[in-house]
Enzyme design. Structure first.
Site, PDB file in Angstrom:
ATOM      1  N   ASN A 201      60.856  32.755  31.645  1.00  0.00           N
ATOM      2  CA  ASN A 201      61.066  32.920  33.203  1.00  0.00           C
ATOM      3  C   ASN A 201      61.367  31.710  33.832  1.00  0.00           C
ATOM      4  O   ASN A 201      61.428  30.711  33.617  1.00  0.00           O
ATOM      5  CB  ASN A 201      59.354  33.256  33.306  1.00  0.00           C
ATOM      6  CG  ASN A 201      59.077  32.774  35.165  1.00  0.00           C
ATOM      7  OD1 ASN A 201      60.221  34.123  35.348  1.00  0.00           O
ATOM      8  ND2 ASN A 201      58.665  31.656  35.844  1.00  0.00           N
ATOM      9  N   GLU A 202      63.133  32.097  34.306  1.00  0.00           N
ATOM     10  CA  GLU A 202      63.417  31.610  35.087  1.00  0.00           C
ATOM     11  C   GLU A 202      64.108  30.608  34.388  1.00  0.00           C
ATOM     12  O   GLU A 202      63.916  29.087  35.203  1.00  0.00           O
ATOM     13  CB  GLU A 202      62.859  31.007  35.791  1.00  0.00           C
ATOM     14  CG  GLU A 202      62.452  31.850  37.176  1.00  0.00           C
ATOM     15  CD  GLU A 202      61.243  31.642  38.383  1.00  0.00           C
ATOM     16  OE1 GLU A 202      60.995  30.484  38.377  1.00  0.00           O
ATOM     17  OE2 GLU A 202      60.445  32.562  39.278  1.00  0.00           O
ATOM     18  N   GLN A 203      64.257  30.434  33.667  1.00  0.00           N
ATOM     19  CA  GLN A 203      64.738  28.987  32.612  1.00  0.00           C
ATOM     20  C   GLN A 203      65.246  29.870  31.259  1.00  0.00           C
ATOM     21  O   GLN A 203      63.988  30.979  30.124  1.00  0.00           O
ATOM     22  CB  GLN A 203      63.504  27.892  32.795  1.00  0.00           C
ATOM     23  CG  GLN A 203      62.770  27.354  31.705  1.00  0.00           C
ATOM     24  CD  GLN A 203      61.751  26.632  31.388  1.00  0.00           C
ATOM     25  OE1 GLN A 203      62.011  26.172  32.029  1.00  0.00           O
ATOM     26  NE2 GLN A 203      61.201  26.516  30.340  1.00  0.00           N
TER      27      GLN A 203
END
Lengths: 237, 262
Positions: A201-203
């Site tokens: 998530n998001e990285q």
């Protein structure tokens, strides 16, 4: 031509991998996401009979003929998808799980996923802080035409950010993470609704995990030319 | 002779807190099996979590009503032993000479010890992995098989800061497990961190050769007119002799109810 028998001898206590000669289809009914067409599903069944002992094992699975492509658009930074060569405007919902106590019944999955389809969505994103969803979840996504964006179990807040700052190197046991990832891929890979694996998530995950996932999930060389980083540079089909 | 195929073990389970049971796994699955859902044993939710079992038995309130979650003891305060639970059930399976049976757990959280008729096996760590145990040699053909599973919580359940926050103190991120369980901006902390046998349990009967993880892929040519289905499988021969196999693949589609095109 959609029924084939092959013969094979297997040594005592051996474990082997076997590929059937490919089956040819002329203009099969394609599987489409919700709103673009029917979700045509064929049933693939495989059996193994052992001489002198009859049927030894069997397996079957619904299968949808579809080709999903995606890339990051340079102009917008967004990911663009095509299904069966047709661009699709993604209308997606975020998903963690169906029940916080993991009472994940078929009935519940059916209701939840049909609800997403009725809302005119065509994609569900399974967030990296939640579950790798179960085959029954994917069964209903296959039936109702919800593409699935499935993330592995990495989130920024538990792996690099937060107060106190979390461990940026992800989980302690990277090999265990990869073992779980590989097993999860094998569990879910035959579902036509499965559209995209995402590292987290998001990285991105820690470098070694990320590289291993990219390597393991690269297209087979029969399907694409790859550059030295395992990225597809030409689609041969 | 057992029928080839899978049977789900999704009912008839009982559970008990490990600290309430003074018996070993071997004793539970040989001489001292639980008699039924009488204290300290209770009806269990399998698949499900320890907390789901406690809710089912009204030993804790439903955490998703009002602020009831606040009244449930968090694993950080209670300790990991508090949410370490035994699960038990029996099953019957009679095999013929060349049949084999696997005991399958499609996922547990986080690791477990399995006892079947007094024999111990270990399910290693990881919330997102399948476990398949060949239990052919320890099966009782003519009487009930006794199965007990001791399920342990994640190694790093963490603590929840008073102010809450994304993923609590982030300890859960050290394990290969769902991270939302320490609470997030949209979710209160899950008190048992989703410990349990949270996905399907089954037994599968095969002959001498077992099919493992088929892989189906299609390739497309000439604007989707020519399509090829590529199928790869793994096969395991569990016998001590060469197995001559006939492998069949068949693709069918249902034209209308009851009528299939092959």
């Amino acid at each position: 031509e959609h029924l084939q028998t092959q013969h094979l001898s297997i040594s005592p206590s051996a474990r082997v991998q076997y590929s059937f000669p490919e089956l040819f289809f002329y203009k099969p009914n394609l599987w489409w996401p919700n709103g673009m067409g029917k979700q045509s599903l064929y049933n693939v069944s495989i059996t193994v009979d052992v001489k002198g002992h009859g049927e030894s094992d069997s397996w079957s699975h619904p299968f949808g003929f579809r080709k999903i492509e995606s890339h990051i658009d340079n102009a917008t930074g967004g990911r663009l998808f095509k299904v069966n060569g047709q661009p699709i405007f993604i209308r997606g919902g975020n998903w963690i799980l169906s029940d916080g106590l993991l009472r994940l019944s078929k009935k519940r999955y059916k209701a939840d996923i049909k609800f997403h389809a009725d809302m005119n969505f065509n994609m569900i994103r399974c967030w990296g802080g939640g579950l790798a969803e179960r085959p029954e979840f994917y069964d209903y996504c296959d039936i109702y035409g919800l593409l699935v964006w499935q993330e592995f179990w990495i989130t920024g807040d538990c792996d690099g950010r937060g107060i106190p700052v979390s461990n940026p190197d992800g989980p302690l046991d990277h090999q265990l993470f990869l073992l779980c990832a590989r097993d999860t891929v094998k569990l879910l890979r035959n579902h036509p609704s499965l559209a995209l694996w995402v590292g987290g998530n998001e990285q991105t995950p820690p470098h070694d995990i990320n590289m291993a996932l990219k390597y393991d999930l690269r297209l087979h060389p029969d399907f694409a030319k790859l550059d030295e980083n395992g990225q597809s540079i030409e689609d041969l089909s | 002779m057992a029928e080839i195929g899978k049977t789900k073990l999704d009912s008839g389970w009982v559970a008990a807190r490990s600290t309430d049971i003074q018996l070993t796994g071997t004793q539970l699955t040989t001489t001292h099996p639980p008699a039924g859902p009488t204290s300290p044993w209770m009806e269990a939710v399998v698949p499900g979590t320890v907390l789901a079992t406690l809710v089912k038995n009204k030993l804790v309130p439903d955490p998703f009503y009002g602020l009831e979650n606040e009244s449930i003891l968090d694993i950080a305060d209670a300790g990991r032993e508090y949410y370490t639970f035994w699960f038990f059930r029996t099953f019957h399976c009679k095999l013929s000479g060349n049949q084999h049976v696997d005991l399958n757990f499609r996922a547990i959280n986080y690791y477990a010890e399995v006892y079947l008729n007094g024999h111990k096996m270990v399910l290693p760590e990881g919330m997102f992995r399948r476990h398949s145990l060949d239990v052919t040699d320890v099966l009782h053909p003519d009487k009930q098989n006794l199965l007990a599973v001791l399920v342990h919580p994640p190694n790093h359940p963490g603590t929840i800061p008073p102010e809450g926050g994304q993923g609590g103190d982030h300890e859960i991120g050290k394990d290969i497990a769902a991270q939302y369980v320490e609470g997030w901006d949209w979710m209160a902390p899950i008190r048992d961190r989703n410990t349990g046998i949270w996905d399907e349990v089954s037994i599968s009967v095969t002959g001498p050769v077992k099919i493992i993880d088929p892989h189906l892929v299609a390739s497309f040519f000439d604007n989707y007119k020519r399509v090829y289905l590529h199928s790869t499988i793994e096969l395991e021969n569990r016998s001590s002799w060469v197995a001559d196999c006939a492998l069949n693949i068949q693709v069918s589609t249902e034209l209308e109810e009851g009528i299939c095109l092959v």
